[in-house]
Design an enzyme around this catalytic site. Structure first.
Site, PDB file in Angstrom:
ATOM      1  N   ASP A 129     -13.223  11.220   0.552  1.00  0.00           N
ATOM      2  CA  ASP A 129     -12.891   9.919  -0.006  1.00  0.00           C
ATOM      3  C   ASP A 129     -14.212   9.186  -0.174  1.00  0.00           C
ATOM      4  OD1 ASP A 129     -11.498   7.740  -0.952  1.00  0.00           O
ATOM      5  OD2 ASP A 129     -10.023   7.739   0.660  1.00  0.00           O
TER       6      ASP A 129
ATOM      7  N   GLU B 218      -0.833  -6.664  -2.485  1.00  0.00           N
ATOM      8  CA  GLU B 218      -0.887  -5.428  -1.699  1.00  0.00           C
ATOM      9  C   GLU B 218      -1.637  -4.357  -2.470  1.00  0.00           C
ATOM     10  OE1 GLU B 218       2.825  -3.484  -0.957  1.00  0.00           O
ATOM     11  OE2 GLU B 218       3.533  -3.686  -3.018  1.00  0.00           O
TER      12      GLU B 218
END
Length: 871
Positions: free
Chosen positions: A269, A617
């Site tokens: 990542d 979010e």
């Protein structure tokens, strides 16, 4: 003289080499990919090898290797590209379709659009740019274990089996079925045990039991790696058992490479390897971190910082060049399988025309999936569908005309976005009065009432702002572009062209003007920005990205004197993600409820479009509104201001339909008790508004099913950072859900009969289950047939577990017999100590219906169950 001759000889040799590289085996399409990969890796210098292990790989002209950036996204359509693309519903919405065929087709269409974009990049010499390649870092198959996680919207829900089946369809659709070439390369992420919290993800360490690891967190990864042959895997930020995932003995070496025999590539990542020494503190420095990641099979570093130290690491004997070669061969194998080193005439996917971008077929499928994703949570007294003969409909709420919300995150940019308001207006036409008012924000009822002050901005004799744009994010050096702009109101998709050669990635801007006050008093300036910014008045900083007022807004009140001039400077910088910067002026005003209620008093119906949005979010966001933190939620309750408004609307006696947009479960106890109709529309993509209107007015019969449990309140949830599955998801939650996993209503009725399965079976043998489903209504509709297995054992086991599902279309009065073949593994449990699968002897219950057995909110008239004895 000898030195000069030597230099000339070297230059001539290199020139000849550059001219003759096409004769190298690496360029011979008649050879096997393995031979060609071995050849290209053997020709690279150490420095070139290391550079090819970064997400942004430079060109190697002497070998004819073009520059390439591995980083691209296709979560629900090709994302962040500078080209217009089709945007399908957010992943959680696609999961709500419970339709593997639709997901396969969506991935297929997205890969075609990606191919067209990559061909444009090759033609334009832009392969070095991010978001133009064919290696997509999708799907996100983490288990949505807790509804507070902001990135749960990117997943396929809380169930390992549903996630695995949908993920498999996505991978197969995206990668294609050619025996030699990949259409595009999928990547299963984030491996593993990763689902928030966002603010601490870089330093978190989780210690899952062997049972939870194999029962919940790994099944979807196993399915995609072992059975779907996914091309790539992305390792997660967090640590597991005190080892960072990208350098984890168990996850990377033992399970991924040895047990599952994965031979594809692994990417970190982004900046996850930095976390080894910066946040996990498990490694002393960047070099040791880079070495350990490579040794554990992390072939590619996203972030382009730590792996650069590998050159010195090899020279100092910390790692061998041969160990780098292992990773390089995996990486080049992917590029060869994508046909990047072969003539276009040999690669059918490379011949994809640009006409596929937003083609009619693709847009139609985006609408179909938006329709399929909608979950009808409640519909008392046949409130829905609404009559098209009504005279007046009022549309309210922060999501009613919110184009950002319907697109979700990790999204592309379509040519047209249909919001809820626009969808309703298009549906009813001019014959019905449609009244719209935003009314409230997501978390408060106080908004900035904007004023047009454009005539009061003046700089160097010109109206507006002096706008300076920089090709770095530090406002350093000379600006690349300078121009005058009437105001500051910009939104760019990441990677999109800003101006000139500047793209929305690591750039900055400065906007300067002189504001002349029209009167004595005050005015409020509000800044909206997705990344860093600073607002100064008369050379004094008054606002930045970390300051908010009590309403949660980024505002500064300037006391004014009539005729006085104030110098305003807004500086903005963007790193990763969307680029959004706006400067507005006006004054705060609270919603006039009396005036609003007067407007709705003669309405035939009220549609309130609320919930939450990707503005609240998402991934590691700077959001701190009440109930939200860093991209996550601190409560699953619908913000109080929305409930209070709906109470007032309900008190008018008019039918109130709550259209809820969300990427996760929201607790709506009052709404569920009092409102007649609730529609969950997720983040439905470019055609979300059309799909919602189709459902509201009965032109589409809803059949979406919840891929997550909708709990009643926060008290139903264990601690957010607790990764034990005890009490989590429908599989281990023993309370009563507000709306259970698998729930969804229809305008039709369905009946189940004729459940057939053997009374006994031997262990490790497949079991066939059949059932007949009938549409007992006078309306055509889809039904989602769900099969659950529940083991009657004292050993640790789920309350029940989904092991089969099929979405079917049934005409009015039509019956169909559905068959499921359950494999031995699907009938097995996980050993608590070893994590191995085993099939316990004794009874297990198999249930088939339109939802879970034994729950109050049944989606069909009956759920059939029968026991089977395992001998």
């Amino acid at each position: 003289m000898k030195i000069v001759l030597a230099i000339v000889s070297t230059v001539l040799a290199l020139t000849a080499s550059a001219q003759d590289y096409k004769s190298f085996p690496m360029w011979n399409p008649k050879l096997s990919i393995e031979q060609r990969v071995n050849d290209v890796v053997s020709r690279l210098t150490l420095e070139e090898k290391v550079a090819q292990m970064l997400n942004a790989t430079p060109a190697i002209p002497r070998l004819g290797i073009p520059a390439y950036d591995w980083w691209n996204e296709v979560l629900h359509g090709v994302a962040r590209t500078p080209f217009k693309t089709t945007v399908f519903p957010q992943a959680i919405g696609m999961a709500a379709t419970w339709d593997t065929n639709s997901l396969f087709r969506m991935a297929d269409y997205s890969a075609l659009e990606g191919r067209a974009i990559y061909s444009k990049a090759v033609e334009q010499g832009r392969t070095a740019e991010r978001y133009l390649g064919l290696t997509y870092w999708t799907p996100n198959i983490n288990i949505f274990r807790d509804p507070r996680w902001g990135r749960g919207q990117e997943t396929y829900g809380e169930d390992p089996f549903l996630t695995a089946m949908l993920g498999r369809s996505f991978v197969r659709g995206l990668q294609g079925e050619d025996p030699k070439y990949l259409k595009a390369a999928a990547c299963a992420k984030h491996y593993a045990v990763h689902s928030g919290p966002e603010p601490t993800r870089h330093s978190d360490n989780f210690n899952p039991t062997a049972y939870d690891l194999w029962d919940t967190y790994l099944p979807a990864f196993k399915e995609l790696i072992v059975d779907a042959n996914v091309a790539g895997v992305m390792c997660a930020y967090n640590a597991v058992d005190k080892q960072p995932c990208c350098g984890n003995d168990q996850l990377m070496n033992d399970i991924l490479r040895k047990q599952w025999k994965f031979n594809g590539y692994v990417t970190s990542d982004c900046w996850a390897v930095d976390d080894f020494y910066k946040y996990h503190k498990t490694h002393k420095d960047a070099t040791v971190s880079a070495v350990d990641a490579v040794v554990h099979g992390t072939d590619l570093e996203c972030g382009v910082t730590v792996y650069k130290t590998l050159v010195d690491a090899v020279k100092n004997g910390l790692i061998t060049e041969a160990q780098l070669d292992v990773s390089l061969k995996r990486l080049f194998t992917i590029r060869y399988r994508l046909g990047m080193f072969d003539p276009v005439s040999m690669v059918k996917y490379a011949q994809t025309p640009s006409s596929v971008l937003e083609s009619a077929q693709h847009k139609a499928h985006a609408l179909k999936m938006a329709q399929q994703s909608i979950v009808l949570l409640k519909n008392e007294n046949n409130t829905l569908p609404l009559s098209k003969k009504i005279k007046k409909i009022v549309v309210l709420g922060p999501n009613a005309d919110n184009s950002i919300a319907v697109l979700g995150n990790y999204n592309g940019t379509p040519s047209e976005i249909i919001t809820i308001l626009k969808g309703i207006q298009n549906k009813v036409g001019s014959s019905v009065e449609v009244v719209y008012e935003k009314a409230i924000n997501f978390t408060n009822d106080t908004s900035l009432v904007y004023a047009d002050v454009s005539d009061q901005y003046l700089y160097e004799g010109k109206k507006g702002f002096k706008a300076e744009y920089y090709s770095n994010k530090d406002l350093q050096g000379e600006p690349a572009v300078v121009q005058t702009e009437a105001g500051v109101d910009h939104f760019w998709q990441e990677g999109q062209q800003v101006l000139g050669n500047i793209r929305a990635n690591n750039f900055s801007a400065r906007y300067t003007t002189n504001f002349t006050a029209a009167n004595d008093g005050s005015i409020l300036f509000e800044v909206e920005a997705d990344d860093g910014y600073k607002l100064s008045v008369d050379e004094k900083e008054v606002l930045n990205a970390w300051t908010r007022n009590r309403w949660g807004a980024r505002t500064y009140r300037l006391k004014t004197e009539k005729g006085k001039t104030y110098k305003l400077v807004l500086e903005y910088w963007q790193g990763e993600g969307k680029a959004n910067v706006k400067l507005k002026a006006g004054n705060l005003a609270q919603l006039n409820y009396a005036s609003l209620l007067k407007k709705v008093s003669d309405a035939d119906a009220i549609v309130y479009a609320g919930g939450i949005s990707p503005q609240l979010e998402g991934e590691e966001m700077r959001v701190d509104f009440p109930g939200f933190n860093g991209g996550d939620r601190t409560t699953i309750a619908l913000p109080t201001v929305q409930t209070e408004l709906m109470k007032k609307l309900h008190a008018t006696g008019k039918p109130v339909v709550f259209v809820m947009l969300t990427g996760s479960a929201i607790a709506t106890p009052w709404e569920s008790e009092n409102l007649p109709a609730i529609v969950n529309a997720w983040y439905g993509g470019q055609s979300a508004g059309t799909a919602v209107a189709d459902v509201l007015f009965g032109d589409y019969n809803p059949a979406g099913r919840l891929p997550v449990t909708f709990y009643k309140s926060d008290s139903d949830l264990p601690g957010f950072s607790d990764y034990s599955m005890e009490g989590r998801t429908y599989r281990y939650f023993k309370g009563e859900a507000l709306y259970p996993f698998g729930h969804g209503l229809s305008y039709s009725n369905f009946n189940y009969s004729g459940l057939q399965l053997p009374k006994t079976t031997a262990a490790n043998k497949a079991v066939t289950v059949t059932v007949t489903v009938k549409n007992t209504s006078k309306r055509d509709g889809d039904e989602v047939v769900q099969l659950y297995v529940s083991h009657q054992t004292k050993s640790k086991a789920p309350v029940r577990a989904l092991k089969g599902f099929k979405r079917i279309a049934l005409k009015a009065g039509e019956s169909k017999t559905i068959s499921f073949k359950l494999t031995p593994e699907e009938l097995s449990l996980v050993n608590e100590t070893t994590g191995k699968y085993y099939q316990p002897k004794g009874k297990m219950q198999i249930s088939v219906g339109g939802g879970q057995p034994g729950v109050k909110n049944k989606t069909t008239s009956n759920v059939l169950s029968s026991s089977i004895q395992v001998l």
